[in-house]
Write an enzyme that holds these catalytic residues in place. Structure first.
Site, PDB file in Angstrom:
ATOM      1  N   LYS A  10       0.853  -1.200   0.000  1.00 22.92           N
ATOM      2  CA  LYS A  10       0.000   0.000   0.000  1.00 22.92           C
ATOM      3  C   LYS A  10       0.881   1.240   0.000  1.00 22.92           C
ATOM      4  O   LYS A  10       2.048   1.187   0.425  1.00 22.92           O
ATOM      5  CB  LYS A  10      -0.921   0.016   1.227  1.00 22.92           C
ATOM      6  CG  LYS A  10      -0.217  -0.024   2.600  1.00 22.92           C
ATOM      7  CD  LYS A  10       0.151   1.327   3.186  1.00 22.92           C
ATOM      8  CE  LYS A  10       0.731   1.228   4.592  1.00 22.92           C
ATOM      9  NZ  LYS A  10       1.375   2.468   5.042  1.00 22.92           N
ATOM     10  N   ASP A 136      -3.119  -1.783   9.716  1.00 24.20           N
ATOM     11  CA  ASP A 136      -3.193  -1.680   8.251  1.00 24.20           C
ATOM     12  C   ASP A 136      -3.711  -2.959   7.591  1.00 24.20           C
ATOM     13  O   ASP A 136      -3.834  -3.005   6.362  1.00 24.20           O
ATOM     14  CB  ASP A 136      -1.796  -1.383   7.673  1.00 24.20           C
ATOM     15  CG  ASP A 136      -1.379   0.063   7.894  1.00 24.20           C
ATOM     16  OD1 ASP A 136      -2.271   0.925   8.042  1.00 24.20           O
ATOM     17  OD2 ASP A 136      -0.162   0.329   7.907  1.00 24.20           O
TER      18      ASP A 136
HETATM   19  O1  C5P Z   1      -1.543  -1.752  14.856  1.00 22.16           O
HETATM   20  P1  C5P Z   1      -0.097  -1.995  14.618  1.00 22.16           P
HETATM   21  O2  C5P Z   1       0.453  -3.104  15.454  1.00 22.16           O
HETATM   22  O3  C5P Z   1       0.236  -2.135  13.175  1.00 22.16           O
HETATM   23  O4  C5P Z   1       0.652  -0.662  15.078  1.00 22.16           O
HETATM   24  C1  C5P Z   1       2.027  -0.627  15.291  1.00 22.16           C
HETATM   25  C2  C5P Z   1       2.360   0.554  16.189  1.00 22.16           C
HETATM   26  O5  C5P Z   1       2.122   1.773  15.488  1.00 22.16           O
HETATM   27  C3  C5P Z   1       1.518   0.659  17.445  1.00 22.16           C
HETATM   28  O6  C5P Z   1       2.085  -0.048  18.497  1.00 22.16           O
HETATM   29  C4  C5P Z   1       1.528   2.143  17.723  1.00 22.16           C
HETATM   30  O7  C5P Z   1       2.741   2.523  18.354  1.00 22.16           O
HETATM   31  C5  C5P Z   1       1.554   2.753  16.344  1.00 22.16           C
HETATM   32  N1  C5P Z   1       0.231   3.147  15.822  1.00 22.16           N
HETATM   33  C6  C5P Z   1      -0.419   4.227  16.378  1.00 22.16           C
HETATM   34  N2  C5P Z   1      -1.632   4.602  15.883  1.00 22.16           N
HETATM   35  C7  C5P Z   1      -2.172   3.957  14.824  1.00 22.16           C
HETATM   36  C8  C5P Z   1      -1.510   2.860  14.246  1.00 22.16           C
HETATM   37  C9  C5P Z   1      -0.304   2.475  14.760  1.00 22.16           C
HETATM   38  O8  C5P Z   1       0.070   4.847  17.324  1.00 22.16           O
HETATM   39  N3  C5P Z   1      -3.337   4.378  14.343  1.00 22.16           N
END
Ligand code: C5P
Length: 287
Positions: A10, A136
């Site tokens: 993406k 994502d």
């Molecule tokens: O959801 P995911 O594990 O992919 O997110 C990785 C990190 O990115 C989270 O631990 C957080 O620190 C940050 N994040 C965030 N806000 C989001 C998506 C991700 O702070 N909307």
């Protein structure tokens, strides 16, 4: 059983952060586009437990790999947790690039397994499962062109990127997502992208209008690596890109070109300089 599925990367056409939420995540506003750069997954029923194997040595084969986590959650959800699986990942999406490589692999695993198990989960159930695996993953599951909000899991279809060539360049360094979010929390965001104007330009098929509105708030974070990002953007523009911006939390940058040859020429030059460059095109809905 042996099933194959493509895991498409993406790009964030623009990226805005509206604030930090009580749960520690951030409120995102991101027009996103699936692109033709992809990994290929092959999944086999084999042995015990779920393991992944990849052409890249540093990609983990255990539950640190989002594809393994996705497979485990899927089998639990349909009551087949005993099944052993081997997931082979032929990776082309650069790691630590802001292109959702891990999320794309998880999403492709969910699409492939649901197909193999006779669509046991509805589209809604599958999307909910995806959102639990990572912010994502829901977008990577459905694909196409979407405005992603909330953590990134609320998806609203929008008009596709006007026809163009997308030159993606990644420098040798990678950027950790939590690290950049943390830096963002320590400085106010002064400039926000014009998301509504961007979406309108996409509706009108106005590539110039889109290119004027490419913007990623993470580029304004106090981080010395952003100097290299600006340098790459400059080189893409010098190579006649109509606009250029970093995707996600980087470190990949993309430039939009009207002309295929100019994109290919610029890409060949930047590949020599930075190690990774690829000319991609938009991809439509995947599910
Ligand atoms: O959801 P995911 O594990 O992919 O997110 C990785 C990190 O990115 C989270 O631990 C957080 O620190 C940050 N994040 C965030 N806000 C989001 C998506 C991700 O702070 N909307």
């Amino acid at each position: 059983m042996s099933i194959q599925e493509k895991a498409y990367a993406k790009i964030n056409i623009s990226l805005d952060v509206a604030g930090k939420r009580p749960d520690g995540y951030h409120e995102m506003i991101m027009p996103m586009q699936t692109v033709s750069l992809c990994d290929t997954l092959t999944i086999r029923r084999e042995g015990e437990g779920i393991r992944a194997r990849s052409n890249l040595r540093y990609v983990p084969g255990d539950e640190r790999n989002l594809a393994v986590r996705a497979a485990k959650r899927y089998l639990e959800a349909i009551g087949e947790e005993g099944q052993g699986l081997r997931i082979e990942l032929d990776k082309h999406i650069p790691v630590g690039a802001g292109m959702g490589g891990g999320s794309a692999d998880a999403a492709a695993t969910l699409r492939a397994l649901n197909r193999a198990y006779g669509d046991r989960l509805s589209r809604e159930e599958l999307t909910a499962l995806a959102a639990e695996i990572g912010s994502d993953v829901a977008f990577c599951l459905v694909g196409g062109t979407m405005l992603a909000t909330g953590r990134g899991e609320n998806l609203q279809p929008i008009a596709p990127l006007p026809p163009c060539y997308i030159a993606i360049v990644k420098p040798a360094f990678s950027i950790s997502t939590p690290e950049l979010f943390n830096k963002l929390d320590h400085a106010p965001i002064r400039i926000h992208p014009d998301t509504a104007g961007l979406i309108e330009a996409m509706e009108q098929g106005d590539l110039q209008g889109v290119c004027r509105r490419l913007y990623n708030v993470f580029e304004d974070v106090d981080d010395r690596r952003m100097r290299s990002i600006r340098q790459i953007k400059g080189e893409l523009l010098d190579g006649s890109a109509l606009g250029a911006v970093m995707t996600g939390t980087g470190s990949a940058v993309f430039g939009l070109f009207e002309d295929a040859e100019a994109a290919a020429r610029c890409c060949a030059k930047l590949k020599k300089e930075y190690g990774f460059a690829f000319v991609a095109e938009s991809v439509g809905t995947l599910l």
